[in-house]
Design a protein around this motif. Sequence first.
Motif, PDB file in Angstrom:
ATOM      1  N   PHE B 183      31.610  20.635  52.880  1.00 56.13           N
ATOM      2  CA  PHE B 183      32.343  19.542  52.716  1.00 56.13           C
ATOM      3  C   PHE B 183      31.545  18.359  52.970  1.00 56.13           C
ATOM      4  O   PHE B 183      30.696  18.365  53.904  1.00 56.13           O
ATOM      5  CB  PHE B 183      33.656  19.830  53.234  1.00 56.13           C
ATOM      6  CG  PHE B 183      33.599  19.348  54.651  1.00 56.13           C
ATOM      7  CD1 PHE B 183      33.725  20.507  55.663  1.00 56.13           C
ATOM      8  CD2 PHE B 183      33.666  18.132  55.328  1.00 56.13           C
ATOM      9  CE1 PHE B 183      33.686  20.435  57.016  1.00 56.13           C
ATOM     10  CE2 PHE B 183      33.841  17.780  56.686  1.00 56.13           C
ATOM     11  CZ  PHE B 183      33.636  19.103  57.682  1.00 56.13           C
ATOM     12  N   ILE B 200      33.797  19.136  47.865  1.00 56.06           N
ATOM     13  CA  ILE B 200      33.852  20.461  48.620  1.00 56.06           C
ATOM     14  C   ILE B 200      33.130  21.463  47.618  1.00 56.06           C
ATOM     15  O   ILE B 200      33.347  21.541  46.448  1.00 56.06           O
ATOM     16  CB  ILE B 200      35.265  21.050  48.643  1.00 56.06           C
ATOM     17  CG1 ILE B 200      36.489  19.877  49.288  1.00 56.06           C
ATOM     18  CG2 ILE B 200      35.361  22.338  49.560  1.00 56.06           C
ATOM     19  CD1 ILE B 200      35.866  19.788  50.662  1.00 56.06           C
ATOM     20  N   ILE B 214      43.890  17.940  51.103  1.00 59.47           N
ATOM     21  CA  ILE B 214      43.495  17.023  52.292  1.00 59.47           C
ATOM     22  C   ILE B 214      44.727  16.417  53.061  1.00 59.47           C
ATOM     23  O   ILE B 214      45.342  15.812  52.169  1.00 59.47           O
ATOM     24  CB  ILE B 214      42.208  16.173  51.790  1.00 59.47           C
ATOM     25  CG1 ILE B 214      41.368  15.726  53.076  1.00 59.47           C
ATOM     26  CG2 ILE B 214      42.544  15.204  50.885  1.00 59.47           C
ATOM     27  CD1 ILE B 214      39.934  15.387  52.823  1.00 59.47           C
ATOM     28  N   ILE B 253      36.721  14.837  45.725  1.00 59.40           N
ATOM     29  CA  ILE B 253      37.797  14.161  46.340  1.00 59.40           C
ATOM     30  C   ILE B 253      37.759  12.753  46.235  1.00 59.40           C
ATOM     31  O   ILE B 253      36.616  12.178  46.269  1.00 59.40           O
ATOM     32  CB  ILE B 253      37.606  14.533  47.818  1.00 59.40           C
ATOM     33  CG1 ILE B 253      37.613  15.981  48.283  1.00 59.40           C
ATOM     34  CG2 ILE B 253      38.853  13.580  48.641  1.00 59.40           C
ATOM     35  CD1 ILE B 253      37.341  16.076  49.818  1.00 59.40           C
ATOM     36  N   LEU B 281      41.220  19.232  56.182  1.00 61.92           N
ATOM     37  CA  LEU B 281      40.937  20.144  54.791  1.00 61.92           C
ATOM     38  C   LEU B 281      41.479  21.327  55.270  1.00 61.92           C
ATOM     39  O   LEU B 281      41.244  22.140  55.862  1.00 61.92           O
ATOM     40  CB  LEU B 281      39.417  20.199  54.618  1.00 61.92           C
ATOM     41  CG  LEU B 281      39.120  21.103  53.290  1.00 61.92           C
ATOM     42  CD1 LEU B 281      39.371  19.872  51.995  1.00 61.92           C
ATOM     43  CD2 LEU B 281      37.603  21.283  53.356  1.00 61.92           C
TER      44      LEU B 281
END
Lengths: 162, 338
Positions: B183, B200, B214, B253, B281
């Motif tokens: 990540f 990720i 998340i 993300i 996460l």
Amino acid sequence: MSEATVADTRRLNSKPQDLTDAYGPPSNFLEIDVYDPQTIGVGRNRFTTYEVRMRTNLPIFKLKESVVRRRYSDFEWLKNELERDSKIVVPPLPGKALKRQLPFRGDEGIFEESFIEERRAGLEQFINRIAGHPLAQNERCLHMFLQDESIDRNYIPGKVRQ
Amino acid sequence: MHLFLRNMSFFGFGQTAEIDIVLNDAETRKKVEHKTEDGKKDKYFLFYDGETVSGKVNVTLKTPGKRLEHYGIKIEFVGQIELYYDRGNHHEFVSLVKDLARPGELSQSQTFDFEFTHVEKPYESYTGQNVKLRYFLRATISRRLNDISKEMDIVVQTLCTYPEINSSIKMEVGIEDCLHIEFEYNKSKYHLRDVIVGKIYFLLVRIKIKHMEIDIIKRETTGTGPSVYHENDTIAKYEIMDGAPVRGESIPIRLFLAGYEMTPTMRDINKKFSVRYYLNLVLIDEEERRYFKQQEITLWRKGDIVRRSMSQQATIAAQRYEGSNPEPTSAQAKEETD
């Protein structure tokens, strides 16, 4: 130096995915079917067995395909072994149905078709849940249950490494 | 004893006078919303570290003609930390007093000016689950039996400039032979209206993942040593992936922080409490098993852009060196400039 009023939200760089990874079979393939209930024996000594077929590509399992026959008490044995040796919270089994084993019932008791089907579905859900658990996959008892012809109750409990 | 006497004045027993506090810049000073202990939101005047707090205390005699005998009139500027489980002990980290009137008599209503010059306000106002940090002005008329007093809360915000070093967070985690992910979050320090940009990357997926989210977790820590208490609160849950990923897949993300009610990270404030934030996460598989990795991030408050003219800047700079106590220049650095 003037500060940007809009934040930079562009994606981070990432490696392009290999096409064989993208379109190939997933590495998490694991399917267990519990089916074909057969009642063997006569009278008071009858019991039902189920076929447990596993197909997988997980490297931790020695055989990629296996078929064994198991009865309810074998599932109970597996549950007890895991509860004792592993740190996982073991899911529940379908009921023991002791009431159904009492005499003078109007129906077939534990050999009633609808009950066997209910139990079969519960056992299938149970074994799939267990077998997918990363910690349970390390237990010798699970491998023996799924892939050995018969369960040796005098086995030495332990862990399986890849 | 003193506390009991003060409370009597709230009931209006023998209330011969009323006292109230008015700021000089009440018309122009910005007000902000701040949560009270019971969850309601109220508006308060906003101050920054180093700013002067000045105003007037109005003493109004209720019965004209009836004199008010008193043992002194004063105004205090207080910054204190209250731990809810230990209410009796307020920890004052700022305590300034200005005497407005010596013991004597008031024959008519009167107004007193006050000024707390360039007051240090080192911490941000905070109302939490187990602790509260507040600043307030308190005007008091001391009397023989019961004091008359009035408090006015203000809110203080601490501003920062862009951190010089702000490295990204990048880590590989997983369960041996089952799940390996890498990540990455683009920064380790985010301001309150920032965007978390990350990804990720799946290196190994031998479990059946259903979805991934998340979460932002706020952890308020109070107490020290053996009696440390953590209060965790999930501020946000944001799904970033629905479905099963395979090896080599990258999930982006993008999480906008402005939509969530958060405070800056507060570390070991006056050795009494901390407020820290974590990104959690979470991967959930088809049997509802949860796999998670928590990572702390630092939140800071960015000031609104203030464009000051050269003459204004010069005036402020000159003001800072007036008087007997020159102010530290850190107060200046905290205001956001372009």
